[in-house]
Design a protein around this motif. Structure first.
Motif, short mmCIF file in Angstrom:
data_model
loop_
_atom_site.label_atom_id
_atom_site.label_comp_id
_atom_site.label_asym_id
_atom_site.label_seq_id
_atom_site.Cartn_x
_atom_site.Cartn_y
_atom_site.Cartn_z
N LEU A 31 0.73 -1.17 0.18
CA LEU A 31 -0.07 -0.09 -0.01
C LEU A 31 0.91 1.22 0.00
CD1 LEU A 31 -3.09 0.29 0.05
CD2 LEU A 31 -2.99 0.61 2.28
N SER A 32 0.80 1.90 -1.11
CA SER A 32 1.74 3.19 -1.17
C SER A 32 0.64 4.43 -1.55
CB SER A 32 2.81 3.01 -2.18
OG SER A 32 3.42 4.39 -2.32
N LEU A 33 0.06 4.96 -0.59
CA LEU A 33 -1.05 5.84 -0.75
C LEU A 33 -0.72 7.45 -0.06
CD1 LEU A 33 -3.99 3.63 1.02
CD2 LEU A 33 -3.44 4.11 -1.41
N VAL A 34 -1.38 8.32 -0.49
CA VAL A 34 -1.13 9.63 -0.31
C VAL A 34 -2.58 10.12 0.39
CG1 VAL A 34 -0.78 12.09 -1.14
CG2 VAL A 34 0.32 10.22 -1.86
N VAL A 35 -2.54 10.71 1.58
CA VAL A 35 -3.77 11.12 2.27
C VAL A 35 -4.35 12.28 1.56
CG1 VAL A 35 -4.69 11.65 4.35
CG2 VAL A 35 -3.18 10.15 4.33
N VAL A 95 -8.62 4.64 -1.63
CA VAL A 95 -9.13 3.79 -0.28
C VAL A 95 -9.98 4.80 0.40
CG1 VAL A 95 -8.49 2.74 1.77
CG2 VAL A 95 -6.92 2.38 -0.10
N ARG A 96 -11.08 4.23 0.74
CA ARG A 96 -12.20 5.32 1.70
C ARG A 96 -12.25 4.28 2.99
NH1 ARG A 96 -13.96 10.39 1.45
NH2 ARG A 96 -14.32 10.91 -0.84
N ARG A 97 -11.66 4.96 3.99
CA ARG A 97 -11.74 4.48 5.28
C ARG A 97 -13.24 4.42 5.97
NH1 ARG A 97 -6.66 1.72 6.02
NH2 ARG A 97 -5.01 2.96 5.11
N GLN A 140 4.56 14.97 -1.13
CA GLN A 140 3.30 14.54 -0.47
C GLN A 140 1.99 14.73 -1.19
OE1 GLN A 140 3.77 12.95 2.62
NE2 GLN A 140 5.90 13.16 1.71
N GLN A 141 2.04 14.29 -2.38
CA GLN A 141 0.77 14.45 -3.62
C GLN A 141 1.04 13.20 -4.17
OE1 GLN A 141 2.40 18.21 -4.69
NE2 GLN A 141 2.52 17.38 -6.99
N GLU A 167 -7.86 8.33 0.62
CA GLU A 167 -6.48 8.17 0.41
C GLU A 167 -6.43 7.71 -1.25
OE1 GLU A 167 -4.49 5.74 3.63
OE2 GLU A 167 -6.66 6.14 4.34
N VAL A 168 -5.47 7.94 -1.86
CA VAL A 168 -5.23 7.72 -3.18
C VAL A 168 -3.82 7.00 -3.63
CG1 VAL A 168 -4.38 10.23 -4.00
CG2 VAL A 168 -5.42 8.58 -5.85
N SER A 169 -3.63 6.29 -4.41
CA SER A 169 -2.48 5.57 -4.68
C SER A 169 -1.44 6.70 -5.10
CB SER A 169 -2.56 4.47 -5.62
OG SER A 169 -3.35 4.75 -7.03
N ARG A 170 -0.35 6.48 -4.89
CA ARG A 170 0.82 7.54 -5.17
C ARG A 170 1.00 7.61 -6.96
NH1 ARG A 170 4.22 10.67 -2.93
NH2 ARG A 170 3.78 9.65 -0.83
N PHE A 171 0.85 6.22 -7.33
CA PHE A 171 0.90 6.11 -8.76
C PHE A 171 -0.10 5.14 -9.38
CE2 PHE A 171 5.33 5.78 -6.99
CZ PHE A 171 5.83 7.07 -7.56
N PRO A 172 -0.30 5.63 -10.60
CA PRO A 172 -1.35 4.69 -11.47
C PRO A 172 -0.86 3.11 -10.98
CG PRO A 172 -0.54 6.03 -12.89
CD PRO A 172 0.25 6.42 -11.66
N VAL A 173 -1.73 2.20 -11.06
CA VAL A 173 -1.42 0.48 -10.87
C VAL A 173 -0.63 0.35 -11.91
CG1 VAL A 173 -2.61 -1.72 -11.05
CG2 VAL A 173 -3.54 0.11 -9.85
#
Length: 351
Positions: A42-46, A347-349, A274-275, A82-88
């Motif tokens: 999981l590599s996510l950006v808040v 990702v929605r918590r 951080q984006q 949260e969104v992934s830092r990169f496309p899959v």
């Protein structure tokens, strides 16, 4: 190769080629010396939530026959996500493929996705007919490329190749299979199935909670993250920091690199941003929303159906000069797949 890719003194095309070689051999950002993946699951950006205005009053002219009006500004309230830092990437999607994702009905929600997964003959025939009706609108640029032009008189071969498969459309094409480049050649159903599979994978590792959700972003989530609207000032795209055609010469824009490049190229050698990255250029990205005005009372997120869904961000192949503008909109039917269209996750918590 990776050190060359990070060397800002070199020409950009040299650095891109070096990173492509590094991706093929062993991209040290994602793989250790033993060849084992070192990046976490999981590599996510808040992305902070807030109330703000998305959309634009700027005129965003479009060149291609397919045109989707930009949304006039509308005020929205967005809760944090949260969104992934990169496309899959290809290496990430490969795990889904190797886990039998195309053969597991759990991941394919909605009647159309389920019928496509099982390659229902009647449904495939419907999709081929739809593709034939829309081919000049949806696939006009591709038919001008040498490898597709020879099929112009027998386009059903192309249509069936797109609709009848159990892996990404260009999975074994060396131009598009770099491990750390975004996966392309996937339709919206494939992107959503990957998200459901990945959600279960993360839950089994206690990386997300049992009620947390992994999915393709909505159109408003995508624009909110790409434009950093929570800051009160929309983040503008820097043309020097995205992979697109070269529009500077006028006339026919030239392709600067044929195929997507490994993710994160434009932050090499600097601090980790951080984006989310790569939200402008490289590959278009699917969003889940129906292509309707943002002010509509209709359900823009209704699951299923063949209504057009949004794609955002522009790509290495797009002939639209303004495609990387954060509010530029395009769409496609969910069954279509292209060599410059991928996706990322949110990702929605549970709250």
């Amino acid at each position: 190769m990776f050190r060359l890719a990070c060397d800002s003194r070199l020409a950009r095309h040299v650095r891109i080629r070096a990173l492509c070689v590094a991706s093929r051999l062993r991209d040290p950002r994602f793989f250790g010396a033993d060849g084992q993946r070192i990046a976490p699951d999981l590599s996510l950006v808040v992305v902070p939530g807030s109330t703000g205005r998305v959309g634009t009053d700027e005129p965003l002219p479009q060149r291609e026959p397919k045109r989707v009006p930009s949304s006039s500004p509308v005020e929205v309230t967005v809760t944090p996500f949260e969104v992934s830092r990169f496309p899959v990437t290809n290496q990430e999607y490969r795990l889904f493929l190797e886990a039998g994702g195309y053969h597991d009905p759990r991941w394919w929600a909605g009647a159309e996705a389920a019928r496509w997964r099982t390659q229902d003959a009647d449904f495939v025939d419907e999709l081929v007919r739809l593709w034939e009706e829309r081919k000049n609108l949806d696939f006009g640029k591709e038919f001008r490329e040498r490898e597709f032009a020879r099929y112009a008189g027998e386009s059903q071969r192309v249509a069936r190749r797109i609709m009848r498969r159990d892996r990404p459309l260009f999975w074994e094409d060396a131009r598009f299979d770099l491990p750390t480049a975004p996966v392309v050649g996937v339709n919206l159903w494939e992107a959503q199935a990957y998200c459901r599979w990945f959600q279960e994978r993360l839950r089994s590792r206690d990386l997300i909670g049992p009620a947390d959700e992994v999915r393709v972003p909505t159109e408003i989530e995508w624009e909110w993250a790409a434009g950093a609207y929570w800051t009160g000032t929309r983040r503008e795209t820097n043309p020097a920091k995205c992979l697109t055609r070269d529009f500077t010469a006028g006339g026919t824009a030239t392709i600067t690199h044929f195929g997507a490049i490994p993710v994160g190229f434009f932050s090499l050698g600097g601090p980790v941003p951080q984006q989310p990255e790569d939200m402008a250029g490289n590959v278009w990205e699917w969003v889940s929303s129906r292509s309707l005005p943002w002010t509509t009372a209709e359900d823009r997120e209704a699951l299923g159906g063949m209504a057009e869904r949004g794609v955002r961000g522009g790509s290495w192949y797009s002939s639209e000069p303004l495609a990387t503008h954060v509010s530029f909109r395009l769409n496609d039917v969910p069954c279509n797949a292209y060599w410059d269209l991928g996706f990322r996750i949110v990702v929605r918590r549970a709250r």
